[in-house]
Design a protein around this motif. Sequence first.
Motif, PDB file in Angstrom:
ATOM      1  N   GLN A 193       0.731  -1.287  -0.020  1.00 11.90           N
ATOM      2  CA  GLN A 193       0.111   0.112  -0.052  1.00 11.90           C
ATOM      3  C   GLN A 193       0.920   1.253  -0.115  1.00 11.90           C
ATOM      4  OE1 GLN A 193      -2.209   0.675   3.624  1.00 11.90           O
ATOM      5  NE2 GLN A 193      -3.335   2.381   2.931  1.00 11.90           N
ATOM      6  N   GLU A 194       1.901   1.289   0.814  1.00 12.64           N
ATOM      7  CA  GLU A 194       2.984   2.439   0.823  1.00 12.64           C
ATOM      8  C   GLU A 194       3.419   2.733  -0.508  1.00 12.64           C
ATOM      9  OE1 GLU A 194       5.518   1.983   4.272  1.00 12.64           O
ATOM     10  OE2 GLU A 194       3.720   2.023   5.548  1.00 12.64           O
TER      11      GLU A 194
ATOM     12  N   GLU B 119       1.146   6.820  -4.129  1.00 11.64           N
ATOM     13  CA  GLU B 119       1.359   7.745  -5.127  1.00 11.64           C
ATOM     14  C   GLU B 119       0.842   7.652  -6.503  1.00 11.64           C
ATOM     15  OE1 GLU B 119       4.086  10.659  -4.769  1.00 11.64           O
ATOM     16  OE2 GLU B 119       4.294  10.569  -2.508  1.00 11.64           O
ATOM     17  N   SER B 120       1.122   6.360  -6.773  1.00  7.15           N
ATOM     18  CA  SER B 120       0.908   6.043  -8.387  1.00  7.15           C
ATOM     19  C   SER B 120      -0.249   5.188  -8.604  1.00  7.15           C
ATOM     20  CB  SER B 120       2.104   4.857  -8.825  1.00  7.15           C
ATOM     21  OG  SER B 120       1.830   3.787  -7.756  1.00  7.15           O
ATOM     22  N   ASP B 121      -0.867   4.655  -7.529  1.00 12.89           N
ATOM     23  CA  ASP B 121      -2.286   4.166  -7.858  1.00 12.89           C
ATOM     24  C   ASP B 121      -3.179   4.129  -6.265  1.00 12.89           C
ATOM     25  OD1 ASP B 121      -4.575   2.612  -8.544  1.00 12.89           O
ATOM     26  OD2 ASP B 121      -3.498   1.085  -9.397  1.00 12.89           O
TER      27      ASP B 121
ATOM     28  N   LEU C 265      -6.328  -1.940  -0.865  1.00 10.84           N
ATOM     29  CA  LEU C 265      -5.235  -2.778  -0.075  1.00 10.84           C
ATOM     30  C   LEU C 265      -5.510  -2.477   1.616  1.00 10.84           C
ATOM     31  CD1 LEU C 265      -1.943  -2.749  -2.093  1.00 10.84           C
ATOM     32  CD2 LEU C 265      -3.695  -4.606  -1.921  1.00 10.84           C
ATOM     33  N   ASP C 266      -5.671  -1.377   1.937  1.00 15.18           N
ATOM     34  CA  ASP C 266      -5.991  -0.770   3.160  1.00 15.18           C
ATOM     35  C   ASP C 266      -7.202  -1.314   3.755  1.00 15.18           C
ATOM     36  OD1 ASP C 266      -5.421   0.720   5.489  1.00 15.18           O
ATOM     37  OD2 ASP C 266      -7.173   1.964   5.043  1.00 15.18           O
TER      38      ASP C 266
END
Length: 64
Positions: free
Chosen positions: A25-26, A30-32, A39-40
């Motif tokens: 997730q991290e 920024e990209s998606d 995912l969170d």
Amino acid sequence: MPSLAQMTGSLHIHNFYIGKLKAKQEQLFESDPELAMLLDNVSEVLRERVVTLADEIAELEYEE
């Protein structure tokens, strides 16, 4: 009902995958951002299951 060892193993597996999901997730934040949010959400469902498993394990340990 699963044994205490099975439940403990499941708890560890859940925690492992929660960590994997958080790391991915991290990376994707920024990209998606939509995928990162998904995912969170998945990791939140797993965390809820971890709480339930931990309670069930504590109850089994208390009964022994």
